[in-house]
Scaffold this motif. Structure first.
Motif, mmCIF file in Angstrom:
data_model
loop_
_atom_site.group_PDB
_atom_site.id
_atom_site.type_symbol
_atom_site.label_atom_id
_atom_site.label_comp_id
_atom_site.label_asym_id
_atom_site.label_seq_id
_atom_site.Cartn_x
_atom_site.Cartn_y
_atom_site.Cartn_z
ATOM 1 N N VAL A 294 0.930 -1.354 0.079
ATOM 2 C CA VAL A 294 0.077 0.004 0.005
ATOM 3 C C VAL A 294 0.749 1.090 -0.043
ATOM 4 N N PHE A 295 1.878 1.331 0.996
ATOM 5 C CA PHE A 295 2.596 2.523 1.030
ATOM 6 C C PHE A 295 3.452 2.794 -0.092
ATOM 7 N N THR A 296 3.795 2.087 -0.843
ATOM 8 C CA THR A 296 4.632 2.168 -2.032
ATOM 9 C C THR A 296 3.834 2.428 -3.360
ATOM 10 N N HIS A 297 2.552 1.701 -3.278
ATOM 11 C CA HIS A 297 1.612 1.571 -4.472
ATOM 12 C C HIS A 297 0.939 3.187 -4.513
ATOM 13 N N LEU A 298 0.450 3.636 -3.140
ATOM 14 C CA LEU A 298 -0.119 4.910 -3.160
ATOM 15 C C LEU A 298 0.528 5.865 -3.870
ATOM 16 N N PRO A 299 1.707 6.369 -3.497
ATOM 17 C CA PRO A 299 2.490 7.435 -4.037
ATOM 18 C C PRO A 299 2.638 7.045 -5.478
ATOM 19 N N SER A 300 3.065 5.995 -5.999
ATOM 20 C CA SER A 300 2.827 5.416 -7.434
ATOM 21 C C SER A 300 1.873 6.151 -7.991
ATOM 22 N N ASN A 301 0.621 5.709 -7.484
ATOM 23 C CA ASN A 301 -0.626 6.180 -8.326
ATOM 24 C C ASN A 301 -0.853 7.434 -8.212
ATOM 25 N N ILE A 302 -0.279 8.207 -7.395
ATOM 26 C CA ILE A 302 -0.484 9.754 -7.326
ATOM 27 C C ILE A 302 0.354 10.300 -8.333
ATOM 28 N N LEU A 303 1.647 10.003 -8.517
ATOM 29 C CA LEU A 303 2.513 10.324 -9.412
ATOM 30 C C LEU A 303 1.746 9.896 -11.012
ATOM 31 N N LEU A 304 1.092 8.699 -11.227
ATOM 32 C CA LEU A 304 0.481 8.536 -12.422
ATOM 33 C C LEU A 304 -0.655 9.460 -12.547
ATOM 34 N N ILE A 305 -1.233 9.729 -11.613
ATOM 35 C CA ILE A 305 -2.418 10.792 -12.148
ATOM 36 C C ILE A 305 -1.936 12.078 -12.286
ATOM 37 N N LEU A 306 -0.557 12.725 -11.680
ATOM 38 C CA LEU A 306 0.034 13.784 -12.149
ATOM 39 C C LEU A 306 0.660 13.753 -13.556
ATOM 40 N N VAL A 307 0.646 12.801 -13.945
ATOM 41 C CA VAL A 307 1.621 12.744 -15.426
ATOM 42 C C VAL A 307 0.924 13.641 -16.361
ATOM 43 N N PRO A 308 -0.220 13.603 -16.689
ATOM 44 C CA PRO A 308 -0.562 14.712 -17.735
ATOM 45 C C PRO A 308 -0.931 15.854 -17.351
ATOM 46 N N PHE A 309 -0.864 16.160 -15.952
ATOM 47 C CA PHE A 309 -0.894 17.637 -15.525
ATOM 48 C C PHE A 309 0.645 18.273 -15.596
ATOM 49 N N MET A 310 1.647 17.900 -16.001
ATOM 50 C CA MET A 310 2.825 18.422 -16.084
ATOM 51 C C MET A 310 2.955 19.390 -17.344
ATOM 52 N N PRO A 311 3.550 20.316 -17.024
ATOM 53 C CA PRO A 311 3.564 21.508 -17.904
ATOM 54 C C PRO A 311 4.413 21.379 -19.080
ATOM 55 N N SER A 312 5.555 20.441 -19.107
ATOM 56 C CA SER A 312 6.556 19.966 -20.192
ATOM 57 C C SER A 312 6.534 18.368 -20.263
ATOM 58 N N LEU A 313 6.674 17.891 -21.531
ATOM 59 C CA LEU A 313 7.076 16.473 -21.703
ATOM 60 C C LEU A 313 8.323 15.832 -20.814
ATOM 61 N N GLY A 314 9.289 16.726 -20.529
ATOM 62 C CA GLY A 314 10.457 16.473 -19.817
ATOM 63 C C GLY A 314 10.128 16.088 -18.217
ATOM 64 N N LEU A 315 9.228 16.973 -17.954
ATOM 65 C CA LEU A 315 8.629 16.928 -16.558
ATOM 66 C C LEU A 315 7.762 15.562 -16.300
ATOM 67 N N ALA A 316 6.866 15.364 -17.505
ATOM 68 C CA ALA A 316 6.025 14.013 -17.312
ATOM 69 C C ALA A 316 6.922 12.923 -17.521
ATOM 70 N N ILE A 317 7.848 12.932 -18.162
ATOM 71 C CA ILE A 317 8.879 11.608 -18.484
ATOM 72 C C ILE A 317 9.425 11.154 -17.105
ATOM 73 N N ILE A 318 10.143 12.416 -16.357
ATOM 74 C CA ILE A 318 10.633 12.266 -15.275
ATOM 75 C C ILE A 318 9.762 11.734 -14.073
ATOM 76 N N LEU A 319 8.576 12.449 -14.180
ATOM 77 C CA LEU A 319 7.543 11.820 -13.243
ATOM 78 C C LEU A 319 7.259 10.405 -13.410
ATOM 79 N N LEU A 320 7.060 10.104 -14.497
ATOM 80 C CA LEU A 320 6.725 8.634 -14.950
ATOM 81 C C LEU A 320 7.880 7.692 -14.535
ATOM 82 N N LEU A 321 9.082 8.328 -15.001
ATOM 83 C CA LEU A 321 10.213 7.339 -14.313
ATOM 84 C C LEU A 321 10.413 7.027 -12.818
ATOM 85 N N VAL A 322 10.177 8.342 -12.036
ATOM 86 C CA VAL A 322 9.984 8.262 -10.561
ATOM 87 C C VAL A 322 8.803 7.228 -10.065
#
Length: 160
Positions: free
Chosen positions: A34-62
């Motif tokens: 749970v405690f690793t999957h919850l932040p992972s899924n929050i990061l997944l939700i944030l991907v489309p809201f990143m202002p640039s492709l580079g930040l979206a890629i970094i967020l996806l990799l994290v």
């Protein structure tokens, strides 16, 4: 470019899965799931809201760096809390449930991504559904400890 991104993402996912045993040894199987999957899924939700492709890629990799810790811990937990004669069936049921979800999602995702307005919706929907799953898992199973964790709890209490 996509091949390189997903190559890196899957390498990180592999490292994530391999490090799950160490994390589970520290905080327990259910907590690791749970405690690793919850932040992972929050990061997944944030991907489309990143202002640039580079930040979206970094967020996806994290996200991928912690996204797979639930897989080996879920398998270990299931095998630990299920009677030995039911382990094969339990493993099959969890595998089928994951496969069904994975097979249905491309149909829904394809339909959503066909309309540019809904391009980020699959990230938000899948992250949201996984968060609901994580919370349901936690609240239903946080008190059901596998034998190894029960033994650790008794040992720690005896040390006090």
């Amino acid at each position: 470019m996509l091949g390189v991104i997903f190559f890196g993402a899957n390498i990180l996912a592999g490292v994530s899965a391999l490090s799950a045993a160490w994390v589970a040894g520290k905080i327990g199987l259910v907590n690791t799931m749970v405690f690793t999957h919850l932040p992972s899924n929050i990061l997944l939700i944030l991907v489309p809201f990143m202002p640039s492709l580079g930040l979206a890629i970094i967020l996806l990799l994290v996200r991928f760096s912690i996204s797979q810790m639930d897989v080996p811990t879920r398998q270990s937990y299931t095998m630990a809390v299920v009677d030995p004669d039911e382990r094969s069936a339990a493993s099959g049921i969890t595998g089928v449930a994951r496969t069904i979800g994975a097979s249905l999602s491309p149909v829904i995702t394809g339909a959503l991504m066909a309309n540019p307005v809904f391009l980020g919706a699959p990230f938000v929907i899948s992250g949201g559904l996984k968060i609901v799953y994580d919370l349901a898992l936690y609240f239903n199973f946080r008190g059901v400890k596998p034998p190894e964790e029960q033994l650790q709890t008794v040992t720690k209490e005896n040390e006090k």
